[in-house]
Design an enzyme around this catalytic site. Structure first.
Site, short mmCIF file in Angstrom:
data_model
loop_
_atom_site.label_atom_id
_atom_site.label_comp_id
_atom_site.label_asym_id
_atom_site.label_seq_id
_atom_site.Cartn_x
_atom_site.Cartn_y
_atom_site.Cartn_z
N HIS A 109 0.45 94.13 112.00
CA HIS A 109 -0.87 94.01 111.41
C HIS A 109 -1.08 92.67 110.70
O HIS A 109 -2.22 92.27 110.44
CB HIS A 109 -1.17 95.18 110.46
CG HIS A 109 -0.49 95.13 109.14
ND1 HIS A 109 0.65 95.85 108.84
CD2 HIS A 109 -0.77 94.45 108.00
CE1 HIS A 109 1.01 95.63 107.61
NE2 HIS A 109 0.17 94.78 107.07
N ASP A 139 4.44 98.81 114.14
CA ASP A 139 3.99 97.74 113.24
C ASP A 139 5.04 96.65 113.08
O ASP A 139 5.32 96.19 111.97
CB ASP A 139 3.59 98.29 111.88
CG ASP A 139 2.66 97.34 111.12
OD1 ASP A 139 2.12 96.41 111.75
OD2 ASP A 139 2.50 97.50 109.90
N GLY A 211 0.24 91.34 100.55
CA GLY A 211 0.88 90.07 100.88
C GLY A 211 2.36 90.22 101.13
O GLY A 211 3.00 89.32 101.67
N ASN A 212 2.93 91.37 100.73
CA ASN A 212 4.35 91.64 100.98
C ASN A 212 4.62 92.13 102.40
O ASN A 212 5.78 92.32 102.77
CB ASN A 212 4.89 92.69 100.00
CG ASN A 212 5.40 92.08 98.71
OD1 ASN A 212 4.75 92.18 97.68
ND2 ASN A 212 6.56 91.45 98.77
N SER A 213 3.59 92.41 103.18
CA SER A 213 3.79 92.88 104.54
C SER A 213 4.71 91.95 105.30
O SER A 213 4.49 90.74 105.37
CB SER A 213 2.45 92.95 105.29
OG SER A 213 1.79 94.15 105.04
N THR A 229 6.15 97.38 104.62
CA THR A 229 4.97 97.52 105.47
C THR A 229 3.76 98.15 104.81
O THR A 229 2.64 97.86 105.19
CB THR A 229 5.32 98.31 106.75
OG1 THR A 229 4.24 98.23 107.67
CG2 THR A 229 5.63 99.76 106.44
N ILE A 231 2.02 100.57 101.13
CA ILE A 231 2.16 101.14 99.78
C ILE A 231 1.16 102.26 99.59
O ILE A 231 0.14 102.35 100.30
CB ILE A 231 1.93 100.08 98.67
CG1 ILE A 231 0.55 99.42 98.83
CG2 ILE A 231 3.04 99.05 98.66
CD1 ILE A 231 0.18 98.47 97.72
N LEU A 268 11.70 111.58 125.13
CA LEU A 268 12.63 112.68 125.39
C LEU A 268 11.99 113.76 126.25
O LEU A 268 12.64 114.33 127.12
CB LEU A 268 13.10 113.26 124.05
CG LEU A 268 14.17 114.34 124.08
CD1 LEU A 268 15.43 113.84 124.78
CD2 LEU A 268 14.50 114.78 122.65
N GLY A 269 10.71 114.03 126.00
CA GLY A 269 10.03 115.03 126.80
C GLY A 269 10.07 116.43 126.22
O GLY A 269 10.17 117.41 126.97
N MET A 271 8.26 119.10 123.12
CA MET A 271 7.30 119.37 122.05
C MET A 271 8.02 120.22 121.02
O MET A 271 8.78 121.14 121.38
CB MET A 271 6.07 120.10 122.59
CG MET A 271 5.25 119.28 123.56
SD MET A 271 3.89 120.23 124.28
CE MET A 271 2.96 120.65 122.81
#
Length: 450
Positions: A109, A139, A211-213, A229, A231, A268-269, A271
């Site tokens: 992002h 991300d 700004g820490n991203s 990433t 907060i 993995l396939g 649910m």
């Protein structure tokens, strides 16, 4: 009070502040009565040159369908859509993980839609960066620069982290310059937050702000344990709840980007659902952590490995898992074709099976428009229940159709949809308006594409 989850990259609205790096510890250990006091300064002096600022700029392009009533006034040759362009600038952080090759990890992002990316090094140099590849679902983005005398941060095994371990966050909040904060690991395996499609976060109380991203979360040895990433920010600032992507997950994804230029996500396939107290009691189990398998897709990696509905997956590569979301994130980041050892409880007995992961197919935003014009701007992939929408471009026809990131397409008109292949086949033969049956959370709804 409403809780707001916030990504950490900072938009640059005016002239950036230029300040010296801020470190809250003395440059050398302080001596009192002849004895040196504990300090993080020696460790930080070694690793802070490897944490950089990431400055981006570009043009945000948005498209909006022009209503027929307005087109009437502009004549028969009037465009069907209105295109708007808006310049933007942004600021985030990054971590040098390979000094020789100039590789830098940051968040997707931070660099999304950027035309120009510039890296600010701690010695004052500004170097243009090349985007090698990125993954919007996790991300993560990989950049590369050409520069001499770079420093790098070595990684730790983030699977060895424990709640209570000390953590140190390094980044560039609010464009102030490099800042260091410290705390502890508050929780592990955080998921279900709705921040990303793949969530397996480290939670920390080390102060993290906008700004820490893309900045570093390290241990007291100066080893990378995660990439900051997001907060929880009820008032827009730090409240002691920050999230980082584990270093092991980051490196699995980065290795795929380096090798293939993209992430080839593993699947993995199955649910499933989290193993709760009622299920554990019903199966006579002592453990309350793991994934209960509700369904195994035919011919999937799990099916070929002999996994059955009713099995309970409790570990991945000899590491215990707590939830279905953690299983999904780990499997996806390991990549297609990876060999994975799963720990199972089958009919009350513990066993292990080796699985060769399949590949989760994905349709990019541009090609989605070829399926239907009003899907343009949607990123699609095969999911467990249908076709998942992993991203929506702002102002796109897909956004105008009221589709949302996280929606699952499970039907077209009265036809059941399970894969991209079936969606493509059905839409190919449909003319005029079509109704998509959508699973949004636990709600079923229909959206009409015209």
């Amino acid at each position: 009070m409403k809780i707001k989850l916030s990504a950490l990259s900072a938009a640059v609205l005016g002239a950036a502040l230029t300040l010296a790096p801020v470190v809250s510890h003395a440059a050398m250990p302080v001596a009192i009565d002849g004895q040196q006091m504990p300090s993080l300064a020696p460790m930080l002096e070694q690793i802070t040159p490897a944490v950089v600022s990431v400055n981006v700029s570009g043009v945000q392009v948005s498209k909006r369908q022009l209503p027929d009533a307005f087109r009437y006034f502009f004549g028969p040759n009037a465009p069907k859509e209105q295109v708007q362009e808006r310049p933007f600038r942004g600021l985030g952080s990054g971590v040098i993980i390979d000094a020789k090759k100039g590789y830098i990890v940051t968040n997707h992002h931070v660099i999304n839609n950027a035309d120009d990316i510039t890296i600010g090094l701690t010695d004052g140099r500004e170097v243009p960066a090349k985007l090698i590849g990125s993954d919007s679902e996790a991300d993560i983005a990989l950049l590369q620069i050409k520069a001499d005398n770079l420093s790098e941060i070595k990684s730790s095994d983030s699977d060895d982290l424990r709640v209570g371990d000390f953590s140190v966050a390094i980044g560039n909040p609010f464009g102030l310059g490099q800042t260091v904060t410290s705390g502890i690991v508050s929780a592990l395996g955080r998921s279900g937050l709705g921040i990303e499609m793949l969530e397996n976060f480290i939670q920390t109380d080390a102060a993290i702000n906008s700004g820490n991203s893309g900045g570093a979360l390290v241990n007291l040895r100066g080893e990378l344990i995660g990439i900051n990433t997001a907060i929880v920010a009820p008032s827009g600032g730090n409240v002691g709840i920050g999230f980082a992507i584990p270093a092991n997950m980051v490196h699995n994804l980065v290795d795929q980007i380096i090798e293939h230029g993209e992430v080839r996500r593993g699947i993995l396939g199955v649910m499933g659902r989290n193993l709760d107290a009622d299920l554990a009691k019903g199966f006579g189990l002592d453990t309350r952590h793991g994934t209960f398998v509700n369904e195994v897709q035919p011919d999937s990696a799990a099916d070929k490995a002999g996994i059955k509905a009713g099995d309970i997956i409790v570990s991945v590569n000899e590491r215990k898992i707590k939830s279905f979301e953690e299983l999904r994130a780990k499997v996806a980041s390991l990549g297609a074709g990876a060999k994975v050892t799963l720990g199972l409880i089958h009919d009350g007995d513990e066993k292990t099976v080796d699985v060769i992961l399949g590949e989760a197919k994905q349709v990019a935003e541009k090609s989605a428009g070829a399926l239907h014009p009003m899907l343009d701007g949607a990123a699609l992939k095969d999911g467990n229940q249908g076709v998942e929408i992993t991203d929506i471009a702002t102002g796109s026809p897909a956004a105008a159709s009221q589709l949302q990131k996280g929606d699952i397409i499970i039907g077209v008109n009265r036809d059941r949809i399970r894969t991209l292949k079936s969606l493509r086949k059905i839409l190919k033969n449909k003319e005029g308006a079509v109704a998509l049956k959508i699973l949004r959370g636990k709600t079923h709804l229909f959206l009409v594409l015209r």
